[in-house]
Design a protein around this motif. Structure first.
Motif, PDB file in Angstrom:
ATOM      1  N   LEU A   8      44.478  30.394  66.645  1.00  0.00           N
ATOM      2  CA  LEU A   8      44.850  29.251  66.221  1.00  0.00           C
ATOM      3  C   LEU A   8      43.882  28.346  67.218  1.00  0.00           C
ATOM      4  CD1 LEU A   8      48.801  28.692  65.698  1.00  0.00           C
ATOM      5  CD2 LEU A   8      46.936  29.032  63.977  1.00  0.00           C
ATOM      6  N   ARG A   9      43.190  27.160  66.752  1.00  0.00           N
ATOM      7  CA  ARG A   9      42.363  26.529  67.593  1.00  0.00           C
ATOM      8  C   ARG A   9      43.211  25.297  68.054  1.00  0.00           C
ATOM      9  NH1 ARG A   9      38.677  24.315  70.243  1.00  0.00           N
ATOM     10  NH2 ARG A   9      36.811  23.630  69.410  1.00  0.00           N
ATOM     11  N   ILE A  10      43.054  25.267  69.413  1.00  0.00           N
ATOM     12  CA  ILE A  10      43.698  23.989  70.327  1.00  0.00           C
ATOM     13  C   ILE A  10      42.454  23.508  71.089  1.00  0.00           C
ATOM     14  CG2 ILE A  10      45.855  25.363  70.770  1.00  0.00           C
ATOM     15  CD1 ILE A  10      44.954  26.150  73.723  1.00  0.00           C
ATOM     16  N   PHE A  11      42.980  22.375  71.566  1.00  0.00           N
ATOM     17  CA  PHE A  11      42.089  21.366  72.256  1.00  0.00           C
ATOM     18  C   PHE A  11      42.274  20.882  73.696  1.00  0.00           C
ATOM     19  CE2 PHE A  11      41.587  20.588  67.607  1.00  0.00           C
ATOM     20  CZ  PHE A  11      40.080  21.022  67.501  1.00  0.00           C
ATOM     21  N   ASP A  12      43.489  21.132  73.660  1.00  0.00           N
ATOM     22  CA  ASP A  12      44.091  20.809  75.188  1.00  0.00           C
ATOM     23  C   ASP A  12      45.112  21.536  75.613  1.00  0.00           C
ATOM     24  OD1 ASP A  12      46.223  19.130  76.628  1.00  0.00           O
ATOM     25  OD2 ASP A  12      44.838  17.440  76.416  1.00  0.00           O
ATOM     26  N   LYS A  35      50.637  23.877  75.726  1.00  0.00           N
ATOM     27  CA  LYS A  35      51.714  24.410  76.379  1.00  0.00           C
ATOM     28  C   LYS A  35      53.272  23.817  76.208  1.00  0.00           C
ATOM     29  CE  LYS A  35      49.299  27.209  79.799  1.00  0.00           C
ATOM     30  NZ  LYS A  35      49.009  27.500  81.071  1.00  0.00           N
ATOM     31  N   GLU A  36      52.932  22.449  76.289  1.00  0.00           N
ATOM     32  CA  GLU A  36      54.028  21.165  75.800  1.00  0.00           C
ATOM     33  C   GLU A  36      54.882  21.869  74.638  1.00  0.00           C
ATOM     34  OE1 GLU A  36      55.318  16.677  75.794  1.00  0.00           O
ATOM     35  OE2 GLU A  36      53.272  17.389  75.209  1.00  0.00           O
ATOM     36  N   PHE A  37      54.085  21.835  73.675  1.00  0.00           N
ATOM     37  CA  PHE A  37      54.453  22.299  72.063  1.00  0.00           C
ATOM     38  C   PHE A  37      54.759  23.937  71.861  1.00  0.00           C
ATOM     39  CE2 PHE A  37      53.914  23.655  67.690  1.00  0.00           C
ATOM     40  CZ  PHE A  37      54.520  22.709  66.993  1.00  0.00           C
ATOM     41  N   TYR A  38      54.077  24.779  72.242  1.00  0.00           N
ATOM     42  CA  TYR A  38      54.574  25.983  72.242  1.00  0.00           C
ATOM     43  C   TYR A  38      55.395  26.625  73.084  1.00  0.00           C
ATOM     44  CZ  TYR A  38      50.912  26.250  68.245  1.00  0.00           C
ATOM     45  OH  TYR A  38      50.282  26.238  67.445  1.00  0.00           O
ATOM     46  N   ILE A  39      55.260  26.241  74.223  1.00  0.00           N
ATOM     47  CA  ILE A  39      56.113  27.160  75.179  1.00  0.00           C
ATOM     48  C   ILE A  39      57.322  26.113  75.573  1.00  0.00           C
ATOM     49  CG2 ILE A  39      56.008  27.916  77.802  1.00  0.00           C
ATOM     50  CD1 ILE A  39      53.841  29.153  75.592  1.00  0.00           C
ATOM     51  N   GLU A  40      57.136  24.965  75.819  1.00  0.00           N
ATOM     52  CA  GLU A  40      58.308  24.000  76.179  1.00  0.00           C
ATOM     53  C   GLU A  40      59.015  23.778  74.993  1.00  0.00           C
ATOM     54  OE1 GLU A  40      57.014  20.626  78.263  1.00  0.00           O
ATOM     55  OE2 GLU A  40      55.721  22.038  79.619  1.00  0.00           O
ATOM     56  N   PHE A  41      58.617  23.332  73.831  1.00  0.00           N
ATOM     57  CA  PHE A  41      59.244  22.940  72.646  1.00  0.00           C
ATOM     58  C   PHE A  41      59.870  24.236  71.808  1.00  0.00           C
ATOM     59  CE2 PHE A  41      58.929  21.175  68.218  1.00  0.00           C
ATOM     60  CZ  PHE A  41      60.007  20.658  68.292  1.00  0.00           C
ATOM     61  N   LEU A  42      58.782  24.854  71.619  1.00  0.00           N
ATOM     62  CA  LEU A  42      59.235  26.059  70.481  1.00  0.00           C
ATOM     63  C   LEU A  42      59.863  27.338  71.431  1.00  0.00           C
ATOM     64  CD1 LEU A  42      55.996  26.155  67.997  1.00  0.00           C
ATOM     65  CD2 LEU A  42      58.201  25.104  67.861  1.00  0.00           C
ATOM     66  N   GLY A  43      59.524  27.365  72.769  1.00  0.00           N
ATOM     67  CA  GLY A  43      60.126  28.547  73.532  1.00  0.00           C
ATOM     68  C   GLY A  43      59.270  29.878  73.367  1.00  0.00           C
ATOM     69  N   HIS A  87      47.404  34.043  69.275  1.00  0.00           N
ATOM     70  CA  HIS A  87      46.407  33.706  70.153  1.00  0.00           C
ATOM     71  C   HIS A  87      46.013  32.229  69.868  1.00  0.00           C
ATOM     72  CE1 HIS A  87      44.762  38.101  70.658  1.00  0.00           C
ATOM     73  NE2 HIS A  87      46.053  37.810  71.183  1.00  0.00           N
ATOM     74  N   LEU A  88      45.790  31.447  71.088  1.00  0.00           N
ATOM     75  CA  LEU A  88      45.589  30.110  70.925  1.00  0.00           C
ATOM     76  C   LEU A  88      44.148  30.154  71.818  1.00  0.00           C
ATOM     77  CD1 LEU A  88      48.784  28.392  71.999  1.00  0.00           C
ATOM     78  CD2 LEU A  88      47.969  29.050  69.850  1.00  0.00           C
ATOM     79  N   SER A  89      42.976  29.170  71.370  1.00  0.00           N
ATOM     80  CA  SER A  89      41.765  29.380  71.617  1.00  0.00           C
ATOM     81  C   SER A  89      41.267  27.962  71.742  1.00  0.00           C
ATOM     82  CB  SER A  89      40.885  30.145  70.763  1.00  0.00           C
ATOM     83  OG  SER A  89      39.536  30.256  71.446  1.00  0.00           O
ATOM     84  N   GLU A  90      40.499  27.506  72.614  1.00  0.00           N
ATOM     85  CA  GLU A  90      39.839  26.363  72.887  1.00  0.00           C
ATOM     86  C   GLU A  90      38.495  26.521  72.421  1.00  0.00           C
ATOM     87  OE1 GLU A  90      41.813  23.758  76.579  1.00  0.00           O
ATOM     88  OE2 GLU A  90      40.705  25.311  77.028  1.00  0.00           O
ATOM     89  N   LEU A 148      56.271  22.595  60.886  1.00  0.00           N
ATOM     90  CA  LEU A 148      56.202  21.885  61.977  1.00  0.00           C
ATOM     91  C   LEU A 148      54.794  21.723  62.164  1.00  0.00           C
ATOM     92  CD1 LEU A 148      58.468  23.516  64.532  1.00  0.00           C
ATOM     93  CD2 LEU A 148      58.427  21.147  64.034  1.00  0.00           C
ATOM     94  N   ALA A 149      53.880  20.692  62.439  1.00  0.00           N
ATOM     95  CA  ALA A 149      52.506  20.705  62.928  1.00  0.00           C
ATOM     96  C   ALA A 149      52.634  20.662  64.262  1.00  0.00           C
ATOM     97  CB  ALA A 149      51.983  19.492  62.041  1.00  0.00           C
ATOM     98  N   ASP A 150      51.242  21.406  64.587  1.00  0.00           N
ATOM     99  CA  ASP A 150      51.236  21.364  66.174  1.00  0.00           C
ATOM    100  C   ASP A 150      50.198  20.140  66.517  1.00  0.00           C
ATOM    101  OD1 ASP A 150      48.289  22.171  65.676  1.00  0.00           O
ATOM    102  OD2 ASP A 150      48.846  24.057  66.720  1.00  0.00           O
ATOM    103  N   PRO A 151      49.930  19.867  67.859  1.00  0.00           N
ATOM    104  CA  PRO A 151      49.168  18.627  67.902  1.00  0.00           C
ATOM    105  C   PRO A 151      47.510  19.028  67.624  1.00  0.00           C
ATOM    106  CG  PRO A 151      50.496  19.240  69.965  1.00  0.00           C
ATOM    107  CD  PRO A 151      50.450  20.463  68.936  1.00  0.00           C
ATOM    108  N   PHE A 152      47.373  20.046  66.976  1.00  0.00           N
ATOM    109  CA  PHE A 152      45.974  20.190  66.931  1.00  0.00           C
ATOM    110  C   PHE A 152      45.626  20.298  65.061  1.00  0.00           C
ATOM    111  CE2 PHE A 152      47.653  22.058  70.525  1.00  0.00           C
ATOM    112  CZ  PHE A 152      46.717  21.451  71.488  1.00  0.00           C
ATOM    113  N   GLY A 153      46.732  20.016  64.403  1.00  0.00           N
ATOM    114  CA  GLY A 153      46.638  20.014  62.770  1.00  0.00           C
ATOM    115  C   GLY A 153      46.832  21.465  62.314  1.00  0.00           C
TER     116      GLY A 153
END
Length: 122
Positions: free
Chosen positions: A10-14, A19-27, A54-57, A106-111
């Protein structure tokens, strides 16, 4: 012929928002992180039980806007856990689907869309 496990990228930008979304919120848990050098884009593996992502910038790895279906046999409990977390950017609901399953999208912060479902494949 045999095929193995699929690991979506999954593409991430920040990094902080991811980490706030996937680690702190989703666990999810960070399994490992990689950068070719300091200041370079992040590539990391996260997991929660048997779900590995996998999350990639890196712009060439994938495009934002993917949709994933993630099976769980504890959709109700996960739904309650997420709503109790107090994350300010999502209040997920469970929907009854016409084909008989229940889904929580759920939509992550990156769409990217994560569709948690109680439809367990056999």
């Amino acid at each position: 012929m045999s095929f193995g496990k699929t690991t979506p990228i999954l593409r991430i930008f920040d990094e902080a928002k991811a980490k706030e979304f996937y680690i702190e919120f989703l666990g999810f848990t960070v399994d490992w992180e990689h950068r070719f050098a300091e200041g370079m884009p992040l590539y990391m593996q996260i997991s929660k039980d048997g779900c590995v992502l996998h999350l990639s910038e890196h712009h060439g790895d994938c495009s934002p806007g993917a949709a994933l279906r993630i099976e769980t046999d504890e959709l109700e409990a996960f739904h309650q856990q997420l709503n109790a977390a107090g994350y300010g950017f999502a209040k997920p609901n469970i929907e009854a689907m016409p084909w008989g399953s229940q889904d929580m999208t759920l939509a992550d912060p990156f769409g990217n869309r994560l569709i948690f479902t109680n439809a367990i494949s056999t």
